[in-house]
Design an enzyme around this catalytic site. Structure first.
Site, PDB file in Angstrom:
ATOM      1  N   PRO A   2     -34.801 131.166   2.679  1.00  0.00           N
ATOM      2  CA  PRO A   2     -35.170 130.077   3.608  1.00  0.00           C
ATOM      3  C   PRO A   2     -35.671 130.640   4.934  1.00  0.00           C
ATOM      4  CG  PRO A   2     -32.982 129.729   2.683  1.00  0.00           C
ATOM      5  CD  PRO A   2     -33.410 131.105   2.273  1.00  0.00           C
ATOM      6  N   GLU A   3     -36.780 130.108   5.411  1.00  0.00           N
ATOM      7  CA  GLU A   3     -37.338 130.529   6.696  1.00  0.00           C
ATOM      8  C   GLU A   3     -37.132 129.393   7.702  1.00  0.00           C
ATOM      9  OE1 GLU A   3     -41.254 132.296   6.092  1.00  0.00           O
ATOM     10  OE2 GLU A   3     -40.666 132.966   4.103  1.00  0.00           O
ATOM     11  N   HIS A 111     -20.697 127.989  -7.443  1.00  0.00           N
ATOM     12  CA  HIS A 111     -20.668 129.009  -6.394  1.00  0.00           C
ATOM     13  C   HIS A 111     -20.332 128.422  -5.029  1.00  0.00           C
ATOM     14  CE1 HIS A 111     -22.969 131.036  -9.611  1.00  0.00           C
ATOM     15  NE2 HIS A 111     -22.276 132.076  -9.198  1.00  0.00           N
ATOM     16  N   ARG A 130     -26.111 133.733  -4.620  1.00  0.00           N
ATOM     17  CA  ARG A 130     -26.208 135.199  -4.570  1.00  0.00           C
ATOM     18  C   ARG A 130     -25.347 135.831  -3.484  1.00  0.00           C
ATOM     19  NH1 ARG A 130     -32.454 136.542  -5.221  1.00  0.00           N
ATOM     20  NH2 ARG A 130     -31.605 138.649  -5.367  1.00  0.00           N
ATOM     21  N   LYS A 175     -47.023 149.893  12.943  1.00  0.00           N
ATOM     22  CA  LYS A 175     -46.603 149.253  11.691  1.00  0.00           C
ATOM     23  C   LYS A 175     -47.647 148.262  11.195  1.00  0.00           C
ATOM     24  CE  LYS A 175     -41.607 149.592  12.055  1.00  0.00           C
ATOM     25  NZ  LYS A 175     -40.372 148.872  12.392  1.00  0.00           N
TER      26      LYS A 175
END
Ligand code: ZN
Length: 290
Positions: A2-3, A111, A130, A175
């Protein structure tokens, strides 16, 4: 993962459901407890699970806000304020239900790692398939220094100048631009999906060295990031893999994405190419993006 727009969606959903309510008790999963007995931290960070349950019980949820990709629960007890900070990791999800059976997707129901019983009898539930998510209870931001290094919100007036200044730093100048815009200390809340989209919008290849982009080009890129984040917020975020909004809800931004995980460029029909940058697959059009 999720952003910013997906986290914003969760916050907007949670606000009317839990603000003003009190957490009567907290129950963490066996998985969280077992990790602690092995000297590890699963989801609950920097606190022993039993201590976390005890200290969070009785807290009133005054306000919920988003900052970057974090959810800030402003909580208080006996007129003292604290922060309960949630990061959704890869697959964290929040639910507000009367009973755990109301979580209809079995992968989330299996979960569940934290259950906060509210004074209304409802359950505020954190599930995480996860287990890369985090729950952190602190007095103030300085208690967890990485939080103080976050870039401004991308919609703040100073965010673009902040981004331009960061690009000049030697640490970032050499970068690839995609790695730089996905760094939360440079721009808040822009991850792989929206970085991929914004670079396609401005026709810049994700591998392009940051120092070789003109100032105008970087401003254009920043504006494209801001635009795609806003478009996604308006569309409820992208529902990809295990991301869900509150109570399993879904956004529809995934249907509007033009380059993220696409096989063919929608502009020129050239097959896309992919390169791994900072551990994330970056899709781009070799013809449109220079
Ligand atoms: Zn193309």
């Amino acid at each position: 993962m999720p952003e910013l727009p997906e986290v914003e969606g969760v916050v907007r959903d949670l606000k009317p459901l839990v603000e003003g309510k009190t957490i009567e008790r907290v129950m963490l999963s066996e998985v969280v407890y077992n990790a602690a007995t092995l000297g590890k931290q699963c989801i609950v960070k920097n606190a022993n699970p039993a201590d976390f349950e005890l200290v969070v019980s009785g807290m009133n949820i005054a306000q919920i806000m988003r900052r970057s990709k974090y959810i800030f629960f402003h909580v208080s007890k006996d007129e003292e304020s604290f922060l309960l900070i949630s990061h959704l990791g890869m697959s964290g999800a929040w639910f507000v239900v009367n009973h755990l059976d109301e979580i209809t997707e079995p992968k989330f129901r299996k979960h569940v790692h934290a259950v906060f019983t509210l004074n209304t009898g409802e359950l505020l539930v954190y599930a995480d398939i996860r287990r890369f998510g985090e729950l952190r209870f602190i007095k103030e931001l300085a208690d967890h220094p990485p939080l103080t290094k976050m870039a401004p919100e991308p919609f703040d007036d100073d965010a673009c100048d902040y981004f331009l200044a960061k690009c000049e730093q030697r640490k970032y100048a050499n970068k690839p631009i995609k790695e730089v815009i996905m760094d939360g200390q440079v721009i808040s809340g822009c991850g792989n999906i929206y970085a991929t989209e914004a670079l396609f919008t401005v026709k810049i290849r994700p591998t392009h060295k940051t120092s070789e982009l003109s100032k105008e080009c970087k401003i254009e890129l920043f504006e494209a990031i801001r635009a795609v984040l806003l478009e996604s917020i308006e569309n409820g975020g992208s529902t990809i893999s295990d991301y869900r909004s509150v109570n399993g809800g879904a956004g529809n931004m995934q249907d509007r994405l033009k380059m993220y995980s696409k096989k063919v460029c929608p502009a020129c029909q050239t097959p896309t190419e992919a390169v791994v940058i900072a551990g994330r697959t970056s899709t781009y059009c070799p013809s449109c993006q220079k």
